[in-house]
Design an enzyme around this catalytic site. Structure first.
Site, short mmCIF file in Angstrom:
data_model
loop_
_atom_site.label_atom_id
_atom_site.label_comp_id
_atom_site.label_asym_id
_atom_site.label_seq_id
_atom_site.Cartn_x
_atom_site.Cartn_y
_atom_site.Cartn_z
N GLU A 310 75.09 8.93 64.82
CA GLU A 310 76.51 9.20 64.53
C GLU A 310 77.43 8.67 65.63
OE1 GLU A 310 76.63 13.46 63.65
OE2 GLU A 310 76.09 13.02 61.58
N ASP A 389 70.87 17.31 56.36
CA ASP A 389 71.76 17.91 57.35
C ASP A 389 72.20 19.31 56.93
OD1 ASP A 389 73.41 18.26 59.49
OD2 ASP A 389 74.96 16.87 58.83
N GLU A 417 78.12 25.71 58.90
CA GLU A 417 78.88 24.48 58.64
C GLU A 417 79.01 24.18 57.14
OE1 GLU A 417 77.24 21.07 60.55
OE2 GLU A 417 78.56 19.67 59.50
C1 GCV Z 1 77.33 17.92 66.52
C2 GCV Z 1 76.36 16.98 61.44
C3 GCV Z 1 77.58 17.72 61.84
C4 GCV Z 1 78.10 17.25 63.17
C5 GCV Z 1 76.98 17.43 64.19
C6 GCV Z 1 75.78 16.64 63.73
C7 GCV Z 1 74.59 16.84 64.66
O1 GCV Z 1 76.65 15.66 61.16
O2 GCV Z 1 78.56 17.57 60.86
O3 GCV Z 1 79.20 18.03 63.52
O4 GCV Z 1 77.39 16.99 65.46
O5 GCV Z 1 75.40 17.08 62.44
O6 GCV Z 1 73.79 17.70 64.35
O7 GCV Z 1 74.50 16.15 65.64
#
Ligand code: GCV
Length: 844
Positions: A310, A389, A417
């Site tokens: 990411e 995720d 989340e």
């Molecule tokens: C901390 C997902 C979440 C992100 C998170 C990522 C991860 O994409 O939306 O906020 O980043 O996972 O676990 O690294």
């Protein structure tokens, strides 16, 4: 005694009886409230618990254990313990490490040992005196034993004769906090950070201390205190003393502090020309930084690393492997006993949606399986429980079964989340247990539940265990929802013993958190245990994953947000069918990453479980599930069932009025009421979307038929203008009205018969203002409110869709209902519809 004095005394008595209910409870003490037990249990405990506490060690965890016993037994059972460092002749509670207790008196415990972090609770008689012994294998295990004993007392278990040994299932029992150093929290819903503020560690670490206590009570032994999307500054020398302050606060609770690190730090912070993990200057840089940390924090836990994921930099910049990246840090940590958690969450978020062979779910296995055996002994690959995720339902990540010579840990997300962001109540242990108990069919004997793999038991790994992404905040109740605390409790209990049932966990939590009134226990446990399936039913059943705004806030409904982009959370719904074809035969081949026994059951629609069907297969809407229902009818039904179940939660909760303290009763009621409203938005949006896509009617004729609903766009509008809403499915009739004047009126004509009705006003509450609403029937004002909620949306959509219900309104044919909206800032007092339903009296 004079009559007035008698009256005064009886008044005091009434006050005392009522005190446990009447006292305001903020939730800050979590499950460690130590509220007074009922009279009979207090008497029993006063009989069975010795009156002194003997400790012989000055170590902070042992002292904390002593303090906890004193305050716990005072609160629970009105016991005042005398403190002593001798064994009193008339008996005592004795708490200490096993070694030290044996030195104090050989007679306290028979021979026997304890596994790492294990404890022993035992009643013993020495020279005719009764002792209640809490022995720990380590100092922190004394705390674990203490909290276990207090849990017994608080849940009313007998402590008259105990002989119990207990030990954790795995050495790693950590939490991660995705806190940014400015004090914000990525995916945190309980307020700002308890650790950080304005680029520094907070001055006041009082909440950190309280959190350490909660963590110790469930056996957590490590914590990383900053976001995995890490700011390189956390490793700078001036930060070390600040991090050391946090470590000092958590050390007495047996919790080791760790940091998430940025892989580019040698360059961005260290000003080296490179961050190549094989470059000698980079190796030396990591060593120097780590040595420096250990000078200030001798028990520093280690590091968490998100790399090549990411947008984070990683070893790929230099053509190096994830093992190279993990090992350069692992080698700096090893001499000090530290560990590195290398996150397995590595995937390409720019994948071509048009290529049916592309599949994000494959990524963790494809990236890490070839590296098995190349990670150092103090490196742990931290693997999210599913391959995508933290979706509402995912299969177990195939990577769990693919690392035989590498340490692993499972990453579970406590913070909600994708699970309603603490605005929806979702108790997660039942979901986690499905993964933990899932047999990957690898290793010696061919049977290997995920829990055994991650704990290192299957392949005899030295390290392994459980990591929970917790993200508590400064909100007094930690998560922004009292019921969400059960997820932290459940995480800790499962990390300690994954064989515990969800029912046992929630029963414990409820008794500790709300007391043992049978009605309260029955109702709260039933709501919690049903909550995950319920949430799944209205947000993404059959393995669809959450039909939420994937590219935005991950909260409200947005069925197509996952499609036509590179993020790979695709469901591929079109006008004929739905689901990702992940088969080996015709799909992405993902299923082939599992051991043959698992792959075989997923590969065929005939054997694939319905709950994961659309995760594994693309099927026509008319495909029949094992239940005999078609996929499309299941999608309709589950959404209606889910929304109805939430409404039932609210009614069930209402039955507890007066049996739970008023503050928490009201706050939970408000939360559940909001969830009812949101579940209806989800229900209508998803079913309408699939109705339009599939052109298959709902056999029960509910979808696109809403009795009593009057669309705002069809009302008589004064100042309001009609607006298309995006995504269309989040507004009834695809449209809303917005006020483009200082104030506006929408007039709805009631055409039903005379009677008493509940009137729902569906409006939009965006986070850029606080619009006012007033509802009138003729000159009767029914309700007035301000749309001041802070939902994560500045647009008219599923996240901002809100409702206000006015109950028991007398209406006559021809009545006009006027909704007057006054915009504020960028909030336009937008309306979606008014719904008029006959009032049903639900009082019991
Ligand atoms: C901390 C997902 C979440 C992100 C998170 C990522 C991860 O994409 O939306 O906020 O980043 O996972 O676990 O690294």
């Amino acid at each position: 005694m004079t009559a007035p004095f008698r009256l005064f005394l009886s008044f005091l008595f009434v006050l005392d009886l009522g005190s446990t209910l009447a006292e305001a409870e903020t939730g800050q003490a979590g499950w460690l409230r130590y509220a007074r037990l009922d009279g009979a249990t207090v008497q029993r405990m006063q009989r069975d618990v010795p009156r002194s506490i003997a400790t012989f060690e000055s170590a902070a965890p042992v002292q904390k254990a002593r303090e906890e016993l004193v305050s716990g037994l005072r609160g629970l059972a009105d016991l005042d313990l005398k403190l002593t460092d001798q064994l009193p002749p008339d008996g005592a509670i004795v708490a200490g490490t096993l070694t030290r207790l044996r030195q104090a008196s050989a007679g306290l415990l028979p021979t026997g040992t304890l596994p790492p972090d294990g404890f022993w609770l035992k009643t013993s008689t020495v020279n005719g005196a009764r002792f209640l012994v809490i022995a720990g294998e380590s100092e922190r295990a004394v705390l674990y034993g203490t909290f276990a004993l207090l849990r017994k007392v608080a849940t009313g278990d007998s402590v008259a004769a105990i002989d119990e040994k207990d030990a954790p299932y795995a050495p790693i029992r950590w939490v991660n906090e995705w806190n940014n150093i400015d004090g914000s929290i990525e995916r945190g819903y309980g307020g700002r950070s308890i650790f950080w503020e304005g680029g520094h560690i907070r001055e006041d670490l009082g909440r950190v201390n309280e959190y350490g206590r909660l963590l110790a009570s469930i056996g957590i032994n490590g914590i990383s205190i900053n976001n995995v999307n890490a700011n390189p500054r956390v490793l700078s020398p001036e930060f070390v003393p600040e991090v050391a302050r946090v470590a000092d606060v958590l050390r007495p609770w047996g919790v080791r502090v760790a940091l998430a690190i940025d892989f580019g730090s040698p360059q961005s912070l260290g000003k080296l020309p490179t961050y190549d993990p094989l470059d000698p200057s980079v190796i030396a840089w990591w060593k120097a930084r780590v040595d420096d940390l250990y000078k200030a924090i001798p028990d520093f836990g280690g590091c968490v690393l998100k790399a090549d994921s990411e947008g984070r930099v990683g070893p790929s910049t230099y053509g190096r492997t994830h093992a190279d990246a993990a090992n350069v840090v692992a080698r700096a940590l090893a001499p000090h006993g530290g560990v590195i958690f290398y996150r397995g969450f590595v995937y390409d978020h720019h994948m071509d949606w048009n290529n049916p062979k592309n599949d994000r779910a494959r990524a963790a296995y494809d990236n890490f399986h070839p590296l098995d055996g190349q990670f150092d002994a103090n490196a742990i690959v931290q693997i999210k429980h599913g391959p995508i995720d933290f979706q509402v339902r995912e299969p177990a990540s195939p990577l769990f079964g693919a690392l035989e010579r590498t340490n692993q840990a499972i990453e579970l997300q406590i913070t909600q989340e994708y699970m309603g962001q603490a605005r929806h109540s979702v108790f997660l242990p039942p979901m986690w247990k499905e993964t933990l108990d899932f047999d990957m069919h690898v290793g010696p004997g061919g049977s290997s539940p995920v829990k055994a793999l991650v704990a290192g038991k299957t392949f005899r790994r030295p390290l392994g265990g459980f990591v929970g992404v917790s993200n508590v905040g400064l909100n007094p109740n930690w998560y922004g929802n009292h019921l969400s605390q059960a997820n932290l409790y459940g995480f800790g209990r499962l990390a300690w013993n994954p064989d515990l049932t969800s029912a046992r966990i929630i029963d414990e939590w409820t008794r500790l958190t709300f007391g043992s009134d049978p009605g309260v226990v029955r109702t709260v446990t039933a709501i919690q245990l049903a909550s995950w399936r319920t949430y799944e039913n209205y947000t993404g059943p059959l393995g669809l994953q959450n039909l939420t705004d994937i590219v935005g806030n991950h909260y409200g409904v947005a069925v197509e947000a996952s499609e036509r982009n590179g993020w790979g959370q695709w469901h591929r719904a079109d006008d004929k069918g739905v689901g990702m074809d992940r088969t080996v035969a015709t799909g992405t081949g993902y299923i082939g990453q599992y051991a043959p026994a698992v792959a075989k059951s997923y590969e065929s629609v005939a054997t694939c479980p319905d709950d994961l069907l659309l995760f594994m297969h693309h099927v026509p809407y008319t495909h029949r599930l094992h239940s005999g229902k078609t996929v499309i009818q299941y999608l309709y039904d589950s959404h209606y069932e889910g929304a109805a179940a939430v409404e039932q939660f609210l009614h069930d909760w209402d039955s507890l009025n007066g049996r739970v303290d008023a503050e928490r009763f009201d706050e939970i009621r408000t939360q559940l009421d909001y969830q009812v409203g949101q579940s209806i938005v989800w229900r209508d949006a998803v079913t309408r979307w699939f109705h339009r896509a599939s052109s298959v009617a709902d056999a029960k004729n509910r979808v696109d038929h809403y009795p009593g609903r009057l669309e705002a766009e069809s009302a008589t509008l004064n100042g309001y203008v009609v607006k298309d809403v995006t995504p269309w499915e989040t507004a009834s009739g695809d449209k809303a009205v917005e006020c483009s004047a200082p104030s506006c009126i929408a007039t709805f004509r009631f055409a039903g018969g005379a009677g008493r009705y509940d009137v729902t006003i569906r409006y939009f509450d965006v986070n850029t203002g606080a619009a006012r609403f007033r509802v009138r029937v003729g000159d009767r004002t029914l309700a007035e409110w301000t749309a001041a909620d802070r939902v994560p949306s500045r647009r008219l959509d599923g996240s901002s869709s809100s409702r206000h219900v006015v109950r028991e309104v007398s209406l006559a044919p021809g009545d006009t209902i006027l909704v007057e909206g006054t915009p504020d800032g960028a909030e336009t007092a937008a309306l979606d519809y008014v719904e008029i339903q006959p009032h049903v009296d639900r009082r019991h």
